[in-house]
Write a protein that holds these residues in place. Structure first.
Motif, PDB file in Angstrom:
ATOM      1  N   GLY A  16      -3.976 -32.607   9.440  1.00  0.00           N
ATOM      2  CA  GLY A  16      -3.463 -32.643  10.804  1.00  0.00           C
ATOM      3  C   GLY A  16      -2.949 -31.318  11.322  1.00  0.00           C
ATOM      4  N   ASN A  17      -2.752 -30.336  10.464  1.00  0.00           N
ATOM      5  CA  ASN A  17      -2.256 -29.026  10.894  1.00  0.00           C
ATOM      6  C   ASN A  17      -3.463 -28.134  11.198  1.00  0.00           C
ATOM      7  OD1 ASN A  17      -0.912 -26.658  11.372  1.00  0.00           O
ATOM      8  ND2 ASN A  17       0.163 -26.605   9.400  1.00  0.00           N
ATOM      9  N   HIS A  18      -3.975 -28.230  12.420  1.00  0.00           N
ATOM     10  CA  HIS A  18      -5.204 -27.519  12.752  1.00  0.00           C
ATOM     11  C   HIS A  18      -5.000 -26.003  12.841  1.00  0.00           C
ATOM     12  CE1 HIS A  18      -7.372 -31.242  13.463  1.00  0.00           C
ATOM     13  NE2 HIS A  18      -6.315 -31.694  14.152  1.00  0.00           N
ATOM     14  N   ASN A  19      -3.893 -25.578  13.437  1.00  0.00           N
ATOM     15  CA  ASN A  19      -3.671 -24.130  13.570  1.00  0.00           C
ATOM     16  C   ASN A  19      -3.466 -23.464  12.214  1.00  0.00           C
ATOM     17  OD1 ASN A  19      -3.864 -24.307  16.368  1.00  0.00           O
ATOM     18  ND2 ASN A  19      -1.658 -24.682  16.615  1.00  0.00           N
TER      19      ASN A  19
ATOM     20  N   MET B 116      -6.462 -28.601   7.384  1.00  0.00           N
ATOM     21  CA  MET B 116      -6.939 -29.066   8.688  1.00  0.00           C
ATOM     22  C   MET B 116      -7.103 -30.576   8.711  1.00  0.00           C
ATOM     23  SD  MET B 116      -9.752 -26.143   9.704  1.00  0.00           S
ATOM     24  CE  MET B 116     -10.116 -26.928  11.266  1.00  0.00           C
TER      25      MET B 116
ATOM     26  N   GLY C 202      -4.304 -24.699   9.355  1.00  0.00           N
ATOM     27  CA  GLY C 202      -5.522 -24.854   8.570  1.00  0.00           C
ATOM     28  C   GLY C 202      -6.592 -23.841   8.948  1.00  0.00           C
ATOM     29  N   ALA C 203      -6.721 -23.568  10.251  1.00  0.00           N
ATOM     30  CA  ALA C 203      -7.711 -22.592  10.705  1.00  0.00           C
ATOM     31  C   ALA C 203      -7.376 -21.192  10.191  1.00  0.00           C
ATOM     32  CB  ALA C 203      -7.785 -22.594  12.224  1.00  0.00           C
TER      33      ALA C 203
END
Length: 468
Positions: free
Chosen positions: A299-302, A296, A304-305
């Motif tokens: 920068g990769n929030h999806n 996360m 990472g979540a």
């Protein structure tokens, strides 16, 4: 040829093979004549007894070589046994012989024998064959549990019986611990947390970081204080209740002072054990959540979540597995005087192969204690909310803003009663589950029987276990 001691087969090759063991040592000669035959003249060889035998011999089941010398007083063979038994004979041709019932007894199914008055299977005798056996005798029970493998219900009943039998000591310790913990919770929440919540509401959209961070710090400090006090109090209570429960198993009373003297040397190690278990749990959760947090932050929030959710799930599974694996480390450390490392190893050894059973008992105990505590606490919380005009969202301090002192005190009384009743049950189940696993794996029931002074009593360790 001699087949069995005291029994000779008919048709022997010679008289020496036809004699019974022990007959050769007789003081009387085996060839003494009967009244119908003349005595041997001096210088002549006596006749062998086998030379006078008839060619028609009785059936093998009703005849054997005589035990005494032939003579006029020799008893003839008895008639065949009655219809009560068709098996092999267990006697002689007469009283004390080998072809019929022994002296003083009848045959099977005859007066004085098996299945008749004075024999086996009747009043004054043994139970009949094929029925009447009631299983092994009950296990010794010098204290709150029988000394054999326990069922789930017996473990719970033993914990309750310990609290009921030694209620002055057990409830006194539990009440002191609950009073300390609940008083600290009420004071910290009334003085520290209420001020922090009054200054800043966390659900206020206009609150800035400068407003939220001080309040969050105060809340964390208050929660930490309560957690430390609770940990120390519950640790001491666990040590004392473990000692008391182990004595209750042997049926021996113990006072609070005696329990403290026995448990005090192990309390520092117990504190270290609980701290180590907390670090292990925290480390597993951190290891599970760290990859998702790093993704996360990149920068990769999806992604990472999703990875964070999977990591948290996996971390809780692993942490739960480890907690059950080391669940019996506390009683092993206290009762075996083990070090922290050895106590963890002992728990892992005792739980191995029984993880699901231990997990089920721990889960059931947690559900029961939570239900009991809720049944006691919720009415007090409702009364406190009515007295102090609090909303239902403040029953457990979850609403925004401060909580009144009347509500905190009344709810604290209910929590005090609930903790006093449930803490001995939780500690007792832990100790009895440890004892049960040692009985199953190490035959601890034999050692407990000796320690309790039980003599001449079957432990029943190999018998059936109800409620596994």
């Amino acid at each position: 040829m001699t087949d069995t001691p005291g029994w000779a087969s008919p048709g022997s090759a010679s008289s020496s093979e036809g004699r019974e063991p022990g007959a050769s040592g007789s003081t009387e000669p085996a060839d003494r004549p009967g009244p119908s035959e003349p005595a041997p003249q001096p210088g002549t060889e006596p006749q062998q007894p086998g030379a006078k035998w008839s060619e028609k011999q009785p059936p093998p089941g009703q005849w054997s070589a005589p035990t005494g010398a032939p003579g006029p007083d020799r008893t003839p063979p008895p008639p065949p046994p009655g219809p009560g038994w068709n098996g092999p004979q267990h006697g002689g041709p007469g009283p004390g012989g080998h072809g019929g019932p022994p002296a003083g007894h009848g045959g099977y199914g005859t007066p004085g024998g098996y299945g008749t008055p004075g024999g086996y299977g009747t009043p004054g005798g043994y139970a009949p064959w094929g029925g009447g056996w009631g299983g092994p005798p009950p296990a010794a029970k010098p204290g709150v549990i029988p000394l054999r493998p326990l069922g789930v219900g017996e473990i719970l009943d033993g914990a309750v019986s310990t609290m009921r039998t030694h209620w002055r000591t057990v409830l006194g310790i539990s009440l002191g611990v609950a009073l300390l913990v609940d008083t600290a919770l009420v004071v910290v929440q009334g003085f520290l947390m209420n001020d922090a919540l009054a200054r800043t509401s966390f659900d206020d959209r206009t609150a800035t970081a400068d407003d939220v961070l001080p309040a969050l710090r105060d809340v964390m400090v208050g929660a930490g204080i309560v957690a430390v006090i609770s940990m120390v109090a519950i640790l001491v209570a666990t040590a004392l209740l473990t000692t008391i429960t182990s004595r209750a198993v042997l049926g021996k009373p113990v006072s609070t002072g005696e329990a403290w003297r026995e448990a005090r040397p192990q309390i520092p190690r117990l504190f270290g054990l609980l701290l180590l278990l907390g670090l292990i749990t925290g480390g597993v959760i951190l290891a599970g959540t760290l990859p998702g947090l790093l993704v996360m932050l990149s920068g990769n929030h999806n992604g990472g979540a999703a990875l964070l959710a999977l990591g948290i799930l996996a971390a809780f599974v692993v942490a739960g597995w480890l907690m059950i694996r080391f669940y019996l480390a506390t009683p092993a450390l206290m009762l075996e005087r083990q070090s922290i490392r050895k106590a963890l190893g002992r728990s892992a050894k005792l739980v191995r192969g029984s993880w699901w059973r231990v997990f089920g008992i721990v889960l059931l105990t947690g559900l029961i204690t939570n239900i009991v505590e809720s049944v006691v606490t919720i009415p007090f919380a409702l009364i406190g909310a009515l007295v102090s005009d609090e909303s239902t969202s403040s029953l457990y301090g979850t609403g925004g803003g401060d909580v009144g002192w009347a509500f905190l005190i009344i709810r604290g009384i209910g929590s005090l009663i609930g903790t006093t009743l449930t803490l001995p049950i939780s500690a007792g189940v832990t100790v009895l589950l440890y004892i049960d696993q040692r009985i199953r794996r190490e035959a601890l029931d034999l050692e407990l029987s000796r320690a309790a002074g039980v003599q001449g009593h079957v432990t029943g360790a190999s018998g059936p276990t109800p409620g596994r």
